[in-house]
Design an enzyme around this catalytic site. Structure first.
Site, PDB file in Angstrom:
ATOM      1  N   HIS A 168       0.837  -1.207   0.000  1.00 59.26           N
ATOM      2  CA  HIS A 168       0.000   0.000   0.000  1.00 59.26           C
ATOM      3  C   HIS A 168       0.869   1.253   0.000  1.00 59.26           C
ATOM      4  O   HIS A 168       0.624   2.205  -0.753  1.00 59.26           O
ATOM      5  CB  HIS A 168      -0.889   0.056   1.256  1.00 59.26           C
ATOM      6  CG  HIS A 168      -1.948  -0.969   1.330  1.00 59.26           C
ATOM      7  ND1 HIS A 168      -2.124  -1.759   2.450  1.00 59.26           N
ATOM      8  CD2 HIS A 168      -2.917  -1.353   0.457  1.00 59.26           C
ATOM      9  CE1 HIS A 168      -3.164  -2.558   2.261  1.00 59.26           C
ATOM     10  NE2 HIS A 168      -3.650  -2.341   1.048  1.00 59.26           N
ATOM     11  N   LYS A 180     -18.533  -5.732   7.819  1.00 57.94           N
ATOM     12  CA  LYS A 180     -17.306  -6.484   8.053  1.00 57.94           C
ATOM     13  C   LYS A 180     -16.640  -6.031   9.336  1.00 57.94           C
ATOM     14  O   LYS A 180     -16.541  -4.834   9.596  1.00 57.94           O
ATOM     15  CB  LYS A 180     -16.312  -6.259   6.900  1.00 57.94           C
ATOM     16  CG  LYS A 180     -16.468  -7.178   5.736  1.00 57.94           C
ATOM     17  CD  LYS A 180     -15.398  -6.861   4.730  1.00 57.94           C
ATOM     18  CE  LYS A 180     -14.846  -8.121   4.116  1.00 57.94           C
ATOM     19  NZ  LYS A 180     -13.829  -7.821   3.102  1.00 57.94           N
ATOM     20  N   ARG A 213      -1.668  -5.904  -8.700  1.00 56.94           N
ATOM     21  CA  ARG A 213      -0.684  -6.940  -8.392  1.00 56.94           C
ATOM     22  C   ARG A 213      -0.591  -7.975  -9.503  1.00 56.94           C
ATOM     23  O   ARG A 213       0.473  -8.505  -9.776  1.00 56.94           O
ATOM     24  CB  ARG A 213      -1.047  -7.652  -7.088  1.00 56.94           C
ATOM     25  CG  ARG A 213      -0.981  -6.758  -5.872  1.00 56.94           C
ATOM     26  CD  ARG A 213      -1.543  -7.451  -4.670  1.00 56.94           C
ATOM     27  NE  ARG A 213      -2.985  -7.653  -4.876  1.00 56.94           N
ATOM     28  CZ  ARG A 213      -3.832  -8.024  -3.952  1.00 56.94           C
ATOM     29  NH1 ARG A 213      -3.414  -8.278  -2.741  1.00 56.94           N
ATOM     30  NH2 ARG A 213      -5.113  -8.157  -4.208  1.00 56.94           N
ATOM     31  N   SER A 232      -3.363  -7.514   2.744  1.00 59.22           N
ATOM     32  CA  SER A 232      -3.622  -7.372   4.176  1.00 59.22           C
ATOM     33  C   SER A 232      -4.094  -8.692   4.777  1.00 59.22           C
ATOM     34  O   SER A 232      -3.722  -9.050   5.891  1.00 59.22           O
ATOM     35  CB  SER A 232      -4.665  -6.291   4.428  1.00 59.22           C
ATOM     36  OG  SER A 232      -4.174  -5.026   4.052  1.00 59.22           O
TER      37      SER A 232
END
Length: 170
Positions: free
Chosen positions: A27, A51, A100, A137
């Site tokens: 990040h 969440k 990514r 993460s």
């Protein structure tokens, strides 16, 4: 009023959105690169009430402020709802997203097209540094929860917070 007669210079602004639970070196790589391209980079921490994160939104924002303080042009905020509304409220014309892998591109392209269609906001894709191409993460939390070494994947302040949170929850 914008243009030569305007007294304020037009600032190039962008947003780097995410959950940042927790913020990783991947990040930070994207945020740092965006901070070199834009005058102001808003780091928008997504609030998802459905969440339960490892860290609260306030904790994530605090960690982000600590690890981005050196850039000088990064503002950390939270948002709930549509990212394009966040952008409209702050006059931000661009979203910066790290990619990514090709699988990221498929999803992010759909989001970029939807965001552009809704509001005209552009999305810029930045290829992730290969060092962080596997990093997420979720992986950091899982490895750290099992006692694995994630010191090379997160900033020191985040490593400390992870250790404290995971040790406390055991």
């Amino acid at each position: 009023m914008n243009g030569p007669e305007s007294e304020e210079p037009l600032l190039r602004r962008a947003v780097c959105p995410g959950s940042f639970d927790p913020v990783t070196n991947g990040h930070l790589d994207i945020i740092a690169r965006a901070s070199r391209l834009y005058d102001v980079v808003h780091v928008a921490v997504m609030i998802n009430k459905s969440k339960q994160g490892l860290f609260t939104v306030d904790e994530r924002m605090d960690l982000l402020r600590q690890v981005t303080a050196e850039y000088g042009n990064v503002e950390v905020e939270s948002f709930h709802g549509l990212l394009v509304d966040f952008c409209k409220q702050r006059d931000i014309p661009a979203i910066v997203k790290g990619l990514r892998a090709v699988s990221d591109f498929d999803y992010e392209l759909q989001m970029a097209q939807m965001n552009n269609g809704l509001s005209g906001v552009e999305t810029l894709f930045v290829p992730t540094n290969p060092t962080y191409s596997f990093l997420s993460s979720s992986l950091v939390k899982e490895v750290a929860a099992w006692g694995g070494d994630v010191s090379h994947l997160v900033p020191p302040v985040v490593l400390q917070a992870l250790g404290e949170r995971l040790h406390r929850d055991r």
